[in-house]
Design a protein around this motif. Structure first.
Motif, PDB file in Angstrom:
ATOM      1  N   GLN A 206       0.983  -1.137   0.075  1.00 34.58           N
ATOM      2  CA  GLN A 206       0.004  -0.006   0.087  1.00 34.58           C
ATOM      3  C   GLN A 206       1.038   1.385  -0.041  1.00 34.58           C
ATOM      4  O   GLN A 206       0.410   2.285  -0.749  1.00 34.58           O
ATOM      5  CB  GLN A 206      -0.976  -0.005   1.333  1.00 34.58           C
ATOM      6  N   VAL A 210       1.554   3.749  -3.602  1.00 34.61           N
ATOM      7  CA  VAL A 210       1.405   4.951  -3.489  1.00 34.61           C
ATOM      8  C   VAL A 210       2.516   6.312  -3.797  1.00 34.61           C
ATOM      9  O   VAL A 210       2.421   7.111  -4.620  1.00 34.61           O
ATOM     10  CB  VAL A 210       0.626   5.556  -2.057  1.00 34.61           C
ATOM     11  N   GLN A 234      -5.376   3.209  -0.264  1.00 34.08           N
ATOM     12  CA  GLN A 234      -4.394   4.085  -1.065  1.00 34.08           C
ATOM     13  C   GLN A 234      -4.872   5.517  -0.759  1.00 34.08           C
ATOM     14  O   GLN A 234      -3.869   6.457  -0.631  1.00 34.08           O
ATOM     15  CB  GLN A 234      -4.232   3.639  -2.229  1.00 34.08           C
ATOM     16  N   TYR A 238      -2.823   8.859   0.021  1.00 33.25           N
ATOM     17  CA  TYR A 238      -2.779  10.123  -0.628  1.00 33.25           C
ATOM     18  C   TYR A 238      -2.895  11.459   0.208  1.00 33.25           C
ATOM     19  O   TYR A 238      -2.491  12.363   0.303  1.00 33.25           O
ATOM     20  CB  TYR A 238      -3.433  10.132  -2.069  1.00 33.25           C
ATOM     21  N   GLN A 245      -4.469  12.592  -5.971  1.00 31.95           N
ATOM     22  CA  GLN A 245      -4.907  11.189  -6.519  1.00 31.95           C
ATOM     23  C   GLN A 245      -4.998  11.104  -7.699  1.00 31.95           C
ATOM     24  O   GLN A 245      -5.723  11.936  -8.254  1.00 31.95           O
ATOM     25  CB  GLN A 245      -6.053  10.511  -5.627  1.00 31.95           C
TER      26      GLN A 245
END
Ligand code: GLU
Length: 297
Positions: A206, A210, A234, A238, A245
């Motif tokens: 995860q 990102v 995720q 962000y 995102q």
């Protein structure tokens, strides 16, 4: 004038086995979407799990992708060479109070969780090591370590604690998936505090995904539907890191004749095996399109 649009897509295989038709079709979709947008496609090898990733699989991936007709504009980039970036992100999350140390083993969590929410998903963490609201990261680390000692589960040299992301319990989250439409989940109910960094000193998927998608300027993530719930985790990262995102497009999975989704252990469906049987990429693509999984949602 730049002949490319702003679109940046990526394909992100993990070298834990040979690519199968399911991966190949998702990557094919990623390539089609990047081409349609006149954008770029980046190849990133997700090899953070050093114990499970093997160099023969790593080499096979590139060869299999080329054979299947996938071309990329940048990369391959290797996650195992990017740990410093992930560590910096973890530090930020710690400083901002989003990450806390946890000494539970996988077994502890499984035993304390009544029912895993979804097949293959990280079970909902029961909150054993979750600090209460007024806590300092340092105090939490030392408490977590003490607990390891008290429980006589002192891990081998070099092993420390897991770091978990504290999810905002009860928050209703939503995003609009470009393939599936609106998606919703409730934090703390559909998924719980998830691991960012493992006690064996490896970044979790995860976090790495990102950090990399942001660092590589990815504008649209095309991947399999099995990662739909991970998207909510995720999105929280962000937000915590204050990074814009990307868009998401979750492609349908390919199923076998019995309606089961393909796994890397189904060696017969690997691109290698099909190629050895004399099939061409076109002969694989057409029937594969027809066997995409019906969506239960
Ligand atoms: N590396 C992951 C996999 O092979 C894909 C991750 C992603 O696309 O976000 O399943």
């Amino acid at each position: 004038m730049d002949e490319h649009s702003e679109y940046r897509g990526r394909i992100a295989p993990s070298p834990t086995g040979y690519l199968h038709v399911g991966h190949a079709m998702t990557f094919w979709t990623a390539q089609e979407r990047a081409r349609a947008a006149n954008g770029k496609l980046i190849l990133r090898i997700e090899d953070v799990d050093l114990a499970r990733c093997r160099s023969n699989f790593r080499e096979a991936i590139e060869e299999d992708l080329r054979w299947f007709g996938i071309e990329w504009d940048e990369g391959p980039f290797f996650q195992r060479e990017r740990f410093d970036l992930y560590r910096d992100a973890l530090t930020k999350l710690r400083k901002r109070g989003f990450a806390y140390p946890c000494c539970c083993s996988r077994k502890d969590v499984a035993a304390a969780t009544l029912a895993p929410h979804e097949e293959n998903a990280e079970p909902i963490y029961p909150g054993t090591c979750r600090p209460n609201d007024s806590y300092s990261v340092e105090a939490a680390v030392s408490a977590a370590k003490k607990k390891i000692v008290q429980a006589r589960r002192l891990p081998p040299q070099g092993r420390e604690v897991n770091w978990r992301f504290r999810v905002p319990d009860g928050e209703e989250m939503r995003y609009v998936d470009l393939a599936l439409g609106e998606q919703r989940a409730v934090a703390g109910k559909d998924f719980g505090d998830f691991i960012l960094w493992r006690r064996d000193d490896l970044p979790a998927y995860q976090l790495a995904v990102v950090v990399d998608d942001a660092a590589m300027g990815i504008t649209e993530i095309v991947r399999g539907e099995d990662l739909r719930t991970d998207t909510f985790r995720q999105l929280l990262i962000y937000r915590a890191l204050e990074i814009e995102q990307p868009q998401f497009y979750h492609a349908p999975l390919i199923v076998d004749l019995a309606g089961k989704r393909l796994a890397k252990r189904d060696a017969a469906m690997s691109l290698r095996a099909l190629r050895e049987r004399g099939l061409t990429p076109e002969e694989i693509r057409e029937p594969a399109r027809a066997s995409q999984a019906p969506r239960p949602y």
